[in-house]
Design a protein around this motif. Structure first.
Motif, short mmCIF file in Angstrom:
data_model
loop_
_atom_site.label_atom_id
_atom_site.label_comp_id
_atom_site.label_asym_id
_atom_site.label_seq_id
_atom_site.Cartn_x
_atom_site.Cartn_y
_atom_site.Cartn_z
N SER A 42 33.56 28.31 47.37
CA SER A 42 33.01 29.42 46.57
C SER A 42 33.69 29.49 45.20
O SER A 42 34.86 29.12 45.06
CB SER A 42 33.21 30.74 47.29
OG SER A 42 32.61 30.72 48.56
N ASN A 43 32.97 29.97 44.20
CA ASN A 43 33.57 30.26 42.90
C ASN A 43 34.38 31.54 43.02
O ASN A 43 33.92 32.51 43.61
CB ASN A 43 32.49 30.46 41.83
CG ASN A 43 31.76 29.18 41.51
OD1 ASN A 43 32.36 28.12 41.45
ND2 ASN A 43 30.46 29.28 41.32
N VAL A 44 35.57 31.52 42.44
CA VAL A 44 36.43 32.70 42.45
C VAL A 44 36.45 33.31 41.06
O VAL A 44 36.67 32.62 40.07
CB VAL A 44 37.87 32.34 42.89
CG1 VAL A 44 38.78 33.56 42.78
CG2 VAL A 44 37.87 31.79 44.31
N ALA A 45 36.16 34.61 41.00
CA ALA A 45 36.25 35.37 39.75
C ALA A 45 37.25 36.49 39.97
O ALA A 45 37.26 37.12 41.04
CB ALA A 45 34.89 35.93 39.35
N LEU A 46 38.10 36.72 38.99
CA LEU A 46 39.10 37.77 39.08
C LEU A 46 38.77 38.88 38.08
O LEU A 46 38.53 38.60 36.91
CB LEU A 46 40.48 37.21 38.77
CG LEU A 46 40.96 36.05 39.63
CD1 LEU A 46 42.32 35.56 39.17
CD2 LEU A 46 41.01 36.44 41.09
N ILE A 47 38.75 40.11 38.56
CA ILE A 47 38.56 41.26 37.68
C ILE A 47 39.94 41.83 37.39
O ILE A 47 40.60 42.37 38.27
CB ILE A 47 37.60 42.30 38.30
CG1 ILE A 47 36.23 41.66 38.49
CG2 ILE A 47 37.54 43.54 37.43
CD1 ILE A 47 35.19 42.56 39.09
N PHE A 48 40.37 41.67 36.15
CA PHE A 48 41.72 41.99 35.71
C PHE A 48 41.73 43.33 35.00
O PHE A 48 40.98 43.52 34.04
CB PHE A 48 42.20 40.88 34.76
CG PHE A 48 43.66 40.90 34.46
CD1 PHE A 48 44.53 40.10 35.18
CD2 PHE A 48 44.17 41.70 33.46
CE1 PHE A 48 45.89 40.09 34.90
CE2 PHE A 48 45.52 41.71 33.17
CZ PHE A 48 46.38 40.90 33.90
N PRO A 49 42.54 44.30 35.47
CA PRO A 49 42.60 45.60 34.78
C PRO A 49 43.23 45.43 33.40
O PRO A 49 44.35 44.95 33.27
CB PRO A 49 43.48 46.46 35.69
CG PRO A 49 44.25 45.50 36.51
CD PRO A 49 43.45 44.23 36.60
N PHE A 50 42.47 45.79 32.38
CA PHE A 50 42.91 45.52 31.01
C PHE A 50 42.64 46.74 30.14
O PHE A 50 41.57 47.33 30.25
CB PHE A 50 42.13 44.32 30.47
CG PHE A 50 42.63 43.84 29.14
CD1 PHE A 50 43.73 43.03 29.07
CD2 PHE A 50 42.00 44.23 27.98
CE1 PHE A 50 44.20 42.59 27.85
CE2 PHE A 50 42.45 43.80 26.76
CZ PHE A 50 43.56 42.97 26.69
N PRO A 51 43.51 47.16 29.29
CA PRO A 51 44.84 46.58 29.10
C PRO A 51 45.84 47.18 30.07
O PRO A 51 45.92 48.39 30.19
CB PRO A 51 45.19 46.98 27.67
CG PRO A 51 44.47 48.28 27.45
CD PRO A 51 43.22 48.21 28.29
N PRO A 52 46.59 46.34 30.78
CA PRO A 52 47.63 46.88 31.63
C PRO A 52 48.88 47.13 30.80
O PRO A 52 49.09 46.49 29.79
CB PRO A 52 47.87 45.75 32.64
CG PRO A 52 47.57 44.53 31.86
CD PRO A 52 46.47 44.90 30.89
N GLY A 53 49.69 48.05 31.24
CA GLY A 53 50.94 48.30 30.54
C GLY A 53 52.10 47.75 31.35
O GLY A 53 51.96 47.47 32.53
N PRO A 54 53.24 47.57 30.71
CA PRO A 54 54.39 47.11 31.48
C PRO A 54 54.83 48.19 32.46
O PRO A 54 54.70 49.37 32.13
CB PRO A 54 55.45 46.85 30.41
CG PRO A 54 55.01 47.59 29.20
CD PRO A 54 53.53 47.82 29.32
N PRO A 55 55.29 47.92 33.64
CA PRO A 55 55.51 46.60 34.21
C PRO A 55 54.29 46.06 34.95
O PRO A 55 54.33 45.00 35.54
CB PRO A 55 56.66 46.84 35.19
CG PRO A 55 56.39 48.22 35.71
CD PRO A 55 55.82 48.97 34.51
N GLN A 56 53.17 46.80 34.93
CA GLN A 56 51.98 46.36 35.67
C GLN A 56 51.50 44.98 35.24
O GLN A 56 51.07 44.19 36.06
CB GLN A 56 50.82 47.37 35.52
CG GLN A 56 51.05 48.66 36.23
CD GLN A 56 51.74 49.70 35.38
OE1 GLN A 56 52.34 49.40 34.36
NE2 GLN A 56 51.68 50.94 35.81
N VAL A 57 51.56 44.69 33.95
CA VAL A 57 51.02 43.43 33.46
C VAL A 57 51.72 42.25 34.13
O VAL A 57 51.07 41.28 34.52
CB VAL A 57 51.08 43.34 31.91
CG1 VAL A 57 52.51 43.28 31.41
CG2 VAL A 57 50.28 42.17 31.41
N GLN A 58 53.04 42.32 34.31
CA GLN A 58 53.75 41.23 34.96
C GLN A 58 53.31 41.09 36.41
O GLN A 58 53.11 39.98 36.90
CB GLN A 58 55.27 41.44 34.90
CG GLN A 58 55.85 41.35 33.52
CD GLN A 58 55.86 42.69 32.78
OE1 GLN A 58 55.27 43.68 33.21
NE2 GLN A 58 56.52 42.71 31.64
#
Length: 164
Positions: A38-54
């Motif tokens: 299967s194709n994998v797609a990721l839904i990324f929460p944007f813009p994340p703030g630190p430390p969430q982004v890491q």
């Protein structure tokens, strides 16, 4: 890990759509064993703030170790509070329900809500880990923003009819 007894979908879904969170638990192995075609797609929460982004990028890295993403377009960046935007993204990824999909809502609650609404609309399977216990301090009180309670509510309507 994943609870209950389940069998992989037949026919195999063309899309696995993952809401990016902090810890993927057994998701990479599930993708490797049951959804490798299967194709994998990721839904990324944007813009994340630190430390969430890491932590979000560590989640992506754990997925990519098992299932390399085809290219950077596999990561869809959507505001963490944008329920309609996330739902519309799922609609585009699945050609408005014509493609069979599996959803894994590990990201923010509004993204999980959009995934569940898409699952209801199209009959998709939704996989998520079930915690064995919660920290007793997991949720206490209400967050504040500039001295005002920080609450969010989402009205769910279909063709003008209120569902929630």
């Amino acid at each position: 890990m994943f609870q209950g007894i389940r069998t992989p979908m037949s026919p195999s879904p063309t899309q696995v759509i993952v809401g990016v969170g902090f810890v993927p638990y057994g998701l990479p192995e599930l993708l490797k064993h049951d959804y490798k075609e299967s194709n994998v797609a990721l839904i990324f929460p944007f813009p994340p703030g630190p430390p969430q982004v890491q932590r979000n990028w560590e989640f992506v890295h754990e997925i990519e170790k098992i299932v390399p993403l085809k290219d950077e377009r596999a990561i869809k960046r959507i505001n963490a509070l944008d329920v309609p935007g996330c739902f519309d993204c799922i609609e585009r990824l699945t050609n408005h329900g014509e493609s069979l999909a599996v959803l894994a809502p590990y990201g923010p609650k509004p993204h999980a809500l959009a995934m569940c609404l898409a699952a209801i609309k199209h009959g998709y399977d939704v996989y998520y880990t079930q915690p064995r216990y919660y920290n007793s301090q997991y949720s206490t009180g209400v967050a504040e923003n500039c001295g005002v309670d920080a609450n969010y509510a989402y009205a769910i309507k279909l063709r003008g009819e209120k569902y929630y």
